[in-house]
Design a protein around this motif. Sequence first.
Motif, PDB file in Angstrom:
ATOM      1  N   ARG A 196       0.822  -1.201   0.000  1.00  0.00           N
ATOM      2  CA  ARG A 196       0.000   0.000   0.000  1.00  0.00           C
ATOM      3  C   ARG A 196       0.861   1.258   0.000  1.00  0.00           C
ATOM      4  NH1 ARG A 196      -4.189   1.233   4.676  1.00  0.00           N
ATOM      5  NH2 ARG A 196      -4.790   3.235   3.802  1.00  0.00           N
ATOM      6  N   LEU A 197       1.969   1.219   0.761  1.00  0.00           N
ATOM      7  CA  LEU A 197       2.883   2.378   0.802  1.00  0.00           C
ATOM      8  C   LEU A 197       3.478   2.647  -0.581  1.00  0.00           C
ATOM      9  CD1 LEU A 197       4.719   1.634   4.161  1.00  0.00           C
ATOM     10  CD2 LEU A 197       3.342   3.677   3.659  1.00  0.00           C
ATOM     11  N   LEU A 198       3.884   1.569  -1.260  1.00  0.00           N
ATOM     12  CA  LEU A 198       4.448   1.728  -2.602  1.00  0.00           C
ATOM     13  C   LEU A 198       3.430   2.343  -3.550  1.00  0.00           C
ATOM     14  CD1 LEU A 198       6.387  -1.425  -3.834  1.00  0.00           C
ATOM     15  CD2 LEU A 198       7.278   0.879  -3.405  1.00  0.00           C
ATOM     16  N   ALA A 199       2.200   1.773  -3.526  1.00  0.00           N
ATOM     17  CA  ALA A 199       1.148   2.263  -4.413  1.00  0.00           C
ATOM     18  C   ALA A 199       0.851   3.734  -4.124  1.00  0.00           C
ATOM     19  CB  ALA A 199      -0.120   1.418  -4.253  1.00  0.00           C
ATOM     20  N   TYR A 200       0.822   4.066  -2.838  1.00  0.00           N
ATOM     21  CA  TYR A 200       0.519   5.453  -2.464  1.00  0.00           C
ATOM     22  C   TYR A 200       1.608   6.401  -2.971  1.00  0.00           C
ATOM     23  CZ  TYR A 200      -2.322   8.754   0.068  1.00  0.00           C
ATOM     24  OH  TYR A 200      -3.189   9.766   0.367  1.00  0.00           O
ATOM     25  N   ALA A 201       2.878   5.964  -2.794  1.00  0.00           N
ATOM     26  CA  ALA A 201       3.987   6.794  -3.263  1.00  0.00           C
ATOM     27  C   ALA A 201       3.907   6.986  -4.783  1.00  0.00           C
ATOM     28  CB  ALA A 201       5.314   6.155  -2.861  1.00  0.00           C
ATOM     29  N   GLY A 202       3.542   5.919  -5.486  1.00  0.00           N
ATOM     30  CA  GLY A 202       3.379   6.012  -6.943  1.00  0.00           C
ATOM     31  C   GLY A 202       2.284   7.001  -7.310  1.00  0.00           C
ATOM     32  N   MET A 203       1.175   6.933  -6.582  1.00  0.00           N
ATOM     33  CA  MET A 203       0.062   7.847  -6.847  1.00  0.00           C
ATOM     34  C   MET A 203       0.480   9.296  -6.639  1.00  0.00           C
ATOM     35  SD  MET A 203      -3.668   7.994  -5.018  1.00  0.00           S
ATOM     36  CE  MET A 203      -3.096   8.799  -3.542  1.00  0.00           C
ATOM     37  N   LEU A 204       1.309   9.529  -5.598  1.00  0.00           N
ATOM     38  CA  LEU A 204       1.773  10.899  -5.324  1.00  0.00           C
ATOM     39  C   LEU A 204       2.611  11.441  -6.480  1.00  0.00           C
ATOM     40  CD1 LEU A 204       2.820  10.538  -1.574  1.00  0.00           C
ATOM     41  CD2 LEU A 204       0.870  11.833  -2.474  1.00  0.00           C
ATOM     42  N   GLU A 205       3.196  10.551  -7.269  1.00  0.00           N
ATOM     43  CA  GLU A 205       3.978  10.978  -8.439  1.00  0.00           C
ATOM     44  C   GLU A 205       3.133  10.954  -9.712  1.00  0.00           C
ATOM     45  OE1 GLU A 205       7.643   8.770  -8.520  1.00  0.00           O
ATOM     46  OE2 GLU A 205       8.196   9.437  -6.514  1.00  0.00           O
ATOM     47  N   ASN A 206       1.810  10.956  -9.519  1.00  0.00           N
ATOM     48  CA  ASN A 206       0.865  10.977 -10.632  1.00  0.00           C
ATOM     49  C   ASN A 206       0.961   9.770 -11.551  1.00  0.00           C
ATOM     50  OD1 ASN A 206      -0.644  13.340 -10.091  1.00  0.00           O
ATOM     51  ND2 ASN A 206       1.150  14.556 -10.710  1.00  0.00           N
ATOM     52  N   LYS A 207       1.448   8.666 -11.014  1.00  0.00           N
ATOM     53  CA  LYS A 207       1.434   7.416 -11.774  1.00  0.00           C
ATOM     54  C   LYS A 207       0.067   6.763 -11.596  1.00  0.00           C
ATOM     55  CE  LYS A 207       5.979   7.464 -12.713  1.00  0.00           C
ATOM     56  NZ  LYS A 207       6.901   7.149 -11.640  1.00  0.00           N
ATOM     57  N   ASN A 208      -0.236   5.839 -12.502  1.00  0.00           N
ATOM     58  CA  ASN A 208      -1.432   5.019 -12.317  1.00  0.00           C
ATOM     59  C   ASN A 208      -1.042   3.821 -11.460  1.00  0.00           C
ATOM     60  OD1 ASN A 208      -3.344   6.425 -14.221  1.00  0.00           O
ATOM     61  ND2 ASN A 208      -1.633   5.982 -15.591  1.00  0.00           N
ATOM     62  N   VAL A 209      -1.836   3.564 -10.440  1.00  0.00           N
ATOM     63  CA  VAL A 209      -1.458   2.496  -9.505  1.00  0.00           C
ATOM     64  C   VAL A 209      -2.644   1.594  -9.169  1.00  0.00           C
ATOM     65  CG1 VAL A 209       0.328   3.920  -8.433  1.00  0.00           C
ATOM     66  CG2 VAL A 209      -1.971   3.890  -7.441  1.00  0.00           C
ATOM     67  N   SER A 210      -2.324   0.351  -8.819  1.00  0.00           N
ATOM     68  CA  SER A 210      -3.340  -0.532  -8.226  1.00  0.00           C
ATOM     69  C   SER A 210      -2.680  -1.391  -7.161  1.00  0.00           C
ATOM     70  CB  SER A 210      -3.999  -1.414  -9.294  1.00  0.00           C
ATOM     71  OG  SER A 210      -3.078  -2.346  -9.800  1.00  0.00           O
ATOM     72  N   TRP A 211      -3.486  -1.820  -6.202  1.00  0.00           N
ATOM     73  CA  TRP A 211      -3.032  -2.663  -5.087  1.00  0.00           C
ATOM     74  C   TRP A 211      -4.095  -3.713  -4.865  1.00  0.00           C
ATOM     75  CZ3 TRP A 211      -5.595  -3.457  -0.409  1.00  0.00           C
ATOM     76  CH2 TRP A 211      -4.851  -3.994   0.659  1.00  0.00           C
ATOM     77  N   LEU A 212      -3.695  -4.962  -4.941  1.00  0.00           N
ATOM     78  CA  LEU A 212      -4.669  -6.050  -4.781  1.00  0.00           C
ATOM     79  C   LEU A 212      -4.146  -7.028  -3.732  1.00  0.00           C
ATOM     80  CD1 LEU A 212      -7.256  -7.534  -5.886  1.00  0.00           C
ATOM     81  CD2 LEU A 212      -5.712  -8.721  -7.441  1.00  0.00           C
ATOM     82  N   PRO A 213      -4.843  -7.158  -2.616  1.00  0.00           N
ATOM     83  CA  PRO A 213      -4.376  -8.075  -1.572  1.00  0.00           C
ATOM     84  C   PRO A 213      -4.886  -9.495  -1.819  1.00  0.00           C
ATOM     85  CG  PRO A 213      -6.358  -6.989  -0.817  1.00  0.00           C
ATOM     86  CD  PRO A 213      -6.106  -6.491  -2.230  1.00  0.00           C
ATOM     87  N   SER A 214      -4.192 -10.475  -1.272  1.00  0.00           N
ATOM     88  CA  SER A 214      -4.776 -11.806  -1.228  1.00  0.00           C
ATOM     89  C   SER A 214      -5.840 -11.753  -0.135  1.00  0.00           C
ATOM     90  CB  SER A 214      -3.716 -12.840  -0.869  1.00  0.00           C
ATOM     91  OG  SER A 214      -3.101 -12.506   0.357  1.00  0.00           O
ATOM     92  N   TYR A 215      -7.013 -12.235  -0.412  1.00  0.00           N
ATOM     93  CA  TYR A 215      -8.026 -12.262   0.653  1.00  0.00           C
ATOM     94  C   TYR A 215      -8.652 -13.641   0.743  1.00  0.00           C
ATOM     95  CZ  TYR A 215     -11.772 -12.055  -2.810  1.00  0.00           C
ATOM     96  OH  TYR A 215     -12.624 -12.339  -3.848  1.00  0.00           O
ATOM     97  N   GLY A 216      -8.054 -14.594   0.038  1.00  0.00           N
ATOM     98  CA  GLY A 216      -8.631 -15.926  -0.033  1.00  0.00           C
ATOM     99  C   GLY A 216      -8.313 -16.775   1.176  1.00  0.00           C
ATOM    100  N   PRO A 217      -8.624 -18.065   1.081  1.00  0.00           N
ATOM    101  CA  PRO A 217      -8.451 -18.957   2.226  1.00  0.00           C
ATOM    102  C   PRO A 217      -6.991 -19.057   2.676  1.00  0.00           C
ATOM    103  CG  PRO A 217      -9.046 -20.178   0.238  1.00  0.00           C
ATOM    104  CD  PRO A 217      -9.205 -18.747  -0.077  1.00  0.00           C
ATOM    105  N   GLU A 218      -6.025 -18.727   1.763  1.00  0.00           N
ATOM    106  CA  GLU A 218      -4.626 -18.880   2.153  1.00  0.00           C
ATOM    107  C   GLU A 218      -4.277 -17.944   3.306  1.00  0.00           C
ATOM    108  OE1 GLU A 218      -5.634 -17.581  -0.661  1.00  0.00           O
ATOM    109  OE2 GLU A 218      -4.324 -16.022  -1.435  1.00  0.00           O
TER     110      GLU A 218
END
Lengths: 176, 354
Positions: A20-42
Motif C-alpha cells: 500500500r505504501l508503494l502504491a501510495y507513493a506512486g500515486m503521489l507521483e501521478n502514476k497510475n497504480v493498483s493494489w490487490l491483496p490476497s483475501y482468499g483462504p490462504e
Amino acid sequence: MQHEIIIAGFGGQGILSAGRLLAYAGMLENKNVSWLPSYGPEMRGGTANCHVIISDEAVGSPILNSCTSLIVMNGPSLEKFENMVVPGGIIITDKSLVPEGPQRKDVDVFEVPATQMASDMGNLTFANIILLGKLVAATGMVSVESFETALYKVLPEKYHHLIPNEMEAFRKGMEY
Amino acid sequence: MGEKLLMKGNEVIAEAAIRAGCRYYFGYPITPQTEIMHYIAKKFPSIGGTFIQAESEVAAINMVYGAAAAGARVMTSSSSPGISLKQEGLSYIAGAELPAVIVNIVRCGPGLGGILPSQGDYFQAVKGGGHGDYKMVVLAPSSIQELYELTVEAFNIADRYRIAVMIMGDGTLGQMMETVEFRDREEIEEADKSWAVTGTRMEREHNVITSIYIDPEVLEDLNNRLQAKYRIIEQREVRVETYNCDGADIIVSAFGTVARIVKNVIRMAEKEGIRVGLIRPITLWPFPTETFRKYAEVPAAFLSVELNAGQMVEDVRLAVNGKREVYFYGRTGGMIPTQKEILDKIREIYKNSR
C-alpha cells in the motif's frame, strides 16, 4: 514503463501495508497504480501477498500473472512466486528468514537480512520497510521523498512519531 | 475534483452512497464485502444516518423495503449466498415499485461456495432471481473510479424510475485499491416522492405501498405498467464501453474486472497481428443489444469471457442473432483466467475462422 510488484510472506509482517505504501507513493507521483491483496483462504494459513502496479499508462488487469519485482519474507513464498518474475527482473529476499536463496540465474537477486537489521534497530516491524528501501534503490520506481510522504498519509497519526526511524530503516535498506 | 485518494473498492461504495445522500443502510456481514458495512457503521453516527446490522439478510432487505416505502435513499449490500436470501424481498420491492440500491460483491458458488471472485450471479441478477416478471437495473463497474460514479448514479436511477438498482462487482473490485477522485459535490436528482408513506397528518388521502393485487385485471395493469417502464429504461439507460472494435478480427465481450484482463490481452494479440475489440457492458440490464447488433458483422467471430460457466454469452448470442459464431471461455470456483489462456483461445478462434 510499468512496475509490477509482488510482495509475499507471513501475515503480520506488514506485507499488505508495504504494498500500500508503494502504491501510495506512486500515486503521489501521478502514476497510475493498483493494489490487490490476497483475501482468499490462504490468509487463514498465515501467508499473505499483494500485487502492486505502478505505471505511466492506465492499469489494465490488477491481477498479475508475472512480475518485474518480487519481495519475499518467507521460504514458501519464494517457492510459490520465484518463477513469476520476468527475465531481467528483481528478487529481494529477507535473508534472515529465507536462508536458501533463489535458484534463478536470469534475474537480479538481493538477499537482505532485513529481520536481523530491524532487530538490531530495536523494532522488528521495520523489516518490510528495509526491503522496500532495497527495492526503491534497485528500481527507482518512486522517489525517497514520495515514500516518506506516503508514510505520513497511510499511517495513522498515532504512529507518526515512528516515521523518522522508519526512514532510517528505509535508507539502511537502500544502502545494503 | 478533489484530492486523489487511494481507496479500497468496498470503502468507495460506502463513501459514494453517503455522498449520494444515502442515510439508511441495513445489512448482514459476509466476505468479501463486509468493509462496506464497517465504513458505514463508522461514518453514519456523525451524519445522522441509520445503520442496522440486521439479524439476517431476509430482515435486512425487508428493512430496505420499509425505508424505501418511506421515501428514503436506502442501500443494502451482501455477497452471493446473502443475495439469494434477499430475492423474495427484491421481488416485493419490484412489485411495490420502490427505489433501492443493492450491492452484490459476487463470490463463487453454488451453495456456500468460496469467497474468491466470480460472475456466477449474472443470470440471477439480470433474469430475475425472485419470482414474477420483473427487472432490476444492474451496473457492472470495472475500476474503482467507475465504482464511485456508478454508485452515485445508482441512487439517481433508482429514484428516477422507482426501481431496484444492483451494483455487481466481485472480490477483486471490492478488495483492491486504486486511485479515486471524488467530486466536490454530487448531482443528486430531486425525485418526486409524493407516493411515500410518511403519515398523512390528516391533510391528504392515504398512500398505499403494496405488492398484493387480488384482482387479475388490476394486477395485469401493474404488470403492463412495469413492462412499459422497463422498455423506457432499455431505451435510456444503456451504458457500454467499446474499445478497438472497428475492423476487429475478433470481438470479445467481458464485464467488470474480466474486461481489464481482456484489455491486456488485446495488446498482446496486436503484437501477433490479430486485431481484437472489446464490448464491455456497463449495464448488464438493460443489455447493450444495439451495440452488439451494430458490430455483429465486423469480426469473424465473438468470444465472451466470464468468471462462470457461460451466462452473459446467451445475451450476446441473442444480440448477434446468428450472424456470427459466438464462442465462450470461462473459469469457475474462484479461478481467474490468465492473459495467456484468453490469448490461446483467441488464437484458436482466429485460426479456425480463416
